[in-house]
Design an enzyme around this catalytic site. Structure first.
Site: not given
Ligand code: THU
Length: 131
Positions: A41, A43, A52, A54, A85
């Site tokens: 991930n 940010e 994310c 994935e 998610c």
């Protein structure tokens, strides 16, 4: 069988850029033709702009020419079993089938549970009529 994906997801997790949530996540996927891609991930200080683990792995898949996902492992340092998610379920589904395996991993124990995309995202949005 999925142990290699777990190990790669864990390595990817160590590269997470997660200074705001301090919640590192890693993912690793295998294509139906045997290629492997991983991601963490990322940010951003403007919080909604982050993405994310994935999603990073899928970006690598697309940059290598694309393909179909046979299985994907996800691991988070601070969660015994990290389930993708909602947004990532739809992103994975773009390159997956209902039979695609999703390995939910524990940082210490490895693969804890394996589910299918059909279970994670039943009745996924899909259409051939967008052009
Ligand atoms: N995160 C992922 O990388 N994958 C998921 O499936 C769930 C959440 C990340 C996003 C954010 O950087 C952090 O976990 C906390 O939500």
């Amino acid at each position: 069988m999925a142990d290699d994906l777990f190990a790669l997801a864990k390595s990817a997790m160590r590269r997470a850029h997660a200074p705001y949530s301090r919640f590192p996540v890693g993912a690793a996927l295998r294509t139906t033709d045997g290629r492997i891609f991983s991601g963490c991930n990322v940010e951003i200080v403007s919080f909604p702009e982050g993405w994310c683990a994935e999603t990073t792995a899928i970006g690598h898949l697309v940059m290598d020419g694309g393909g179909r996902i046979a299985e994907i492992a996800v691991v988070a340092e601070k969660l015994p079993l990290c389930s993708p998610c909602g947004g990532c379920r739809q992103r994975i589904a773009e390159f997956a089938s209902p039979e695609t395996k999703v390995h939910l991993c524990d940082i210490d124990g490895g693969v804890r549970e394996t589910v299918t995309m059909g279970e994670l995202l039943p009745r996924a949005f899909a259409t051939d009529n967008l052009s």
